[in-house]
Design an enzyme around this catalytic site. Structure first.
Site, PDB file in Angstrom:
ATOM      1  N   LEU A 141     -17.151 114.499 119.786  1.00  0.00           N
ATOM      2  CA  LEU A 141     -18.637 114.871 119.827  1.00  0.00           C
ATOM      3  C   LEU A 141     -19.157 114.491 120.606  1.00  0.00           C
ATOM      4  O   LEU A 141     -19.244 113.199 121.023  1.00  0.00           O
ATOM      5  CB  LEU A 141     -18.828 114.390 118.496  1.00  0.00           C
ATOM      6  CG  LEU A 141     -17.753 114.610 116.395  1.00  0.00           C
ATOM      7  CD1 LEU A 141     -18.659 114.630 115.330  1.00  0.00           C
ATOM      8  CD2 LEU A 141     -18.007 116.186 116.758  1.00  0.00           C
ATOM      9  N   ASP A 142     -19.817 115.143 120.109  1.00  0.00           N
ATOM     10  CA  ASP A 142     -21.418 114.762 121.325  1.00  0.00           C
ATOM     11  C   ASP A 142     -22.025 113.443 121.681  1.00  0.00           C
ATOM     12  O   ASP A 142     -22.026 113.304 119.704  1.00  0.00           O
ATOM     13  CB  ASP A 142     -21.882 116.049 121.572  1.00  0.00           C
ATOM     14  CG  ASP A 142     -21.601 117.513 122.280  1.00  0.00           C
ATOM     15  OD1 ASP A 142     -20.677 116.567 123.301  1.00  0.00           O
ATOM     16  OD2 ASP A 142     -22.154 117.934 122.212  1.00  0.00           O
ATOM     17  N   ARG A 143     -22.670 113.018 121.850  1.00  0.00           N
ATOM     18  CA  ARG A 143     -23.728 111.975 121.886  1.00  0.00           C
ATOM     19  C   ARG A 143     -23.805 112.129 120.366  1.00  0.00           C
ATOM     20  O   ARG A 143     -24.544 111.215 119.989  1.00  0.00           O
ATOM     21  CB  ARG A 143     -23.744 111.262 122.875  1.00  0.00           C
ATOM     22  CG  ARG A 143     -24.788 109.520 122.513  1.00  0.00           C
ATOM     23  CD  ARG A 143     -25.773 109.121 123.327  1.00  0.00           C
ATOM     24  NE  ARG A 143     -26.018 108.119 123.260  1.00  0.00           N
ATOM     25  CZ  ARG A 143     -26.906 107.322 124.653  1.00  0.00           C
ATOM     26  NH1 ARG A 143     -26.866 107.743 125.707  1.00  0.00           N
ATOM     27  NH2 ARG A 143     -27.826 106.182 123.753  1.00  0.00           N
ATOM     28  N   THR A 145     -24.286 114.593 118.214  1.00  0.00           N
ATOM     29  CA  THR A 145     -24.041 115.151 117.371  1.00  0.00           C
ATOM     30  C   THR A 145     -23.107 113.749 116.246  1.00  0.00           C
ATOM     31  O   THR A 145     -22.272 113.536 116.374  1.00  0.00           O
ATOM     32  CB  THR A 145     -22.556 115.765 117.550  1.00  0.00           C
ATOM     33  OG1 THR A 145     -23.365 117.037 118.130  1.00  0.00           O
ATOM     34  CG2 THR A 145     -22.277 117.038 116.037  1.00  0.00           C
ATOM     35  N   ARG A 241     -23.087 124.683 121.029  1.00  0.00           N
ATOM     36  CA  ARG A 241     -24.860 124.419 121.691  1.00  0.00           C
ATOM     37  C   ARG A 241     -24.774 125.216 122.390  1.00  0.00           C
ATOM     38  O   ARG A 241     -25.567 126.014 122.742  1.00  0.00           O
ATOM     39  CB  ARG A 241     -24.938 122.262 121.996  1.00  0.00           C
ATOM     40  CG  ARG A 241     -24.902 121.873 121.001  1.00  0.00           C
ATOM     41  CD  ARG A 241     -24.328 120.109 121.725  1.00  0.00           C
ATOM     42  NE  ARG A 241     -26.063 119.834 122.543  1.00  0.00           N
ATOM     43  CZ  ARG A 241     -25.664 119.333 123.847  1.00  0.00           C
ATOM     44  NH1 ARG A 241     -24.550 118.330 123.323  1.00  0.00           N
ATOM     45  NH2 ARG A 241     -26.779 118.229 124.138  1.00  0.00           N
TER      46      ARG A 241
END
Length: 322
Positions: A141-143, A145, A241
């Protein structure tokens, strides 16, 4: 022996003519983030025949730049006693509810303080697959998120989970707040790859792209914004996104992909408190890699996102517009 600093020379070709210096170097130097490169420039590690350099300095075809790169960090991750929300664990897997702001694994710019560092402290033996910096990691997961992730604890589990992700058998659902009106049932089918002008971003206009599909399964329409439930089978970098921005409805709070507005109506002003994109991995379902059980996990919106949503709903219900 300890790693030594490195000196690199790079030449500007026609494809990069006119780019900012930091964008050009980010495109040609693998393993360096744009923020790192900006720091190198400010620290005088980047030199050329021209005068003083700034990150915004435009580059021209034929120019040569020399970069003194600091010694790389050893490719290992150390256990760190960092709080970790473990929602399920057995001999084969561990399911994490990742907090926003936590990087998944060590990388350039984030050598420590990551989820892997925390896992190495809390879990005795992680899968070696993925290398020493990414033990057990089969997806990320993105930082910014938050939400659910599964991690393998042994190599057999790692291979089985990786196959499920590859074959699109894992069910992943997210909650996002976006600008504008998006209808339930919408399907976004647009390949994603590196943005040709900014290598730190992804884009649906990339020259080299991989297939990606995002589906809107539910939608709640509030004035000016929509609360969406989204399902993805693919897991491309920044997929949700990028897709939502591509259709003109960026995720609220997403500074990278157009989700931060300077002027917002009073009844949605709570979004200005957001310190990250309003995106949460709320559901994860997969087959247990060893015993074949169907596992399903749900995670409610974390407090920071729920508070913003409650504020918007309350103001719109009462007609308040301060």
């Amino acid at each position: 022996m300890p790693a030594e600093p490195q000196r690199r020379s790079v030449l500007v070709d026609d494809d990069h003519d006119g780019l900012r210096l930091d964008a050009f170097l980010a495109a040609v130097l693998t393993g360096c983030s744009r923020s790192q490169i900006q720091r190198f420039i400010r620290d005088g590690r980047v030199t050329a025949d021209a005068g003083a350099l700034r990150p915004s300095t435009p580059v021209k075809t034929g120019q040569q730049f020399t970069i003194d790169l600091p010694a790389p960090l050893e490719a290992t991750a150390a256990p760190e006693d960092i709080p970790l929300d473990i929602v399920f664990e057995d001999a084969d897997i561990v399911v994490i509810d990742k907090a926003a702001g936590m990087v998944v694994h060590p990388a350039a710019g984030h050598p420590s303080g990551t989820m892997v560092n925390a896992l190495l402290h809390h879990v005795d033996d992680l899968s070696g697959v993925g290398g020493e910096l990414r033990p057990g990691i089969v997806h990320r997961l993105d930082r910014g998120t938050s939400g659910l992730m599964v991690v393998a604890k042994n190599d057999a589990a790692h291979h089985a989970l990786a196959r499920q992700f590859h074959d699109r058998e894992v069910e992943k659902e997210y909650i996002a707040l976006v600008w504008g009106v998006v209808q339930a049932g919408r399907r976004i089918d647009a390949p994603i790859g590196r943005d040709p002008k900014d290598r730190q971003k992804m884009s649906t206009r990339a020259r080299r792209a991989r297939s990606a599909v995002t589906r809107v399964t539910r939608a709640e329409h509030l004035k000016g914004v929509s609360l969406l439930r989204l399902a993805i089978a693919t897991g491309r970098t920044h997929q949700i996104r990028v897709h939502l921005n591509a259709i003109g409805h960026p995720i609220v709070g997403d500074q990278t992909y157009g989700g931060v507005h300077r002027h917002v109506p009073g009844d949605v002003r709570a979004v200005q408190r957001l310190e990250r994109p309003f995106l949460h991995a709320t559901r994860l379902a997969f087959t247990h890699p060893t015993d074949g059980r169907q596992l399903e996990f749900e995670s409610p919106l974390p407090d920071d996102l729920q508070a913003v949503l409650d504020d918007i709903r309350e103001k719109q219900a009462t007609g308040e517009n301060d």
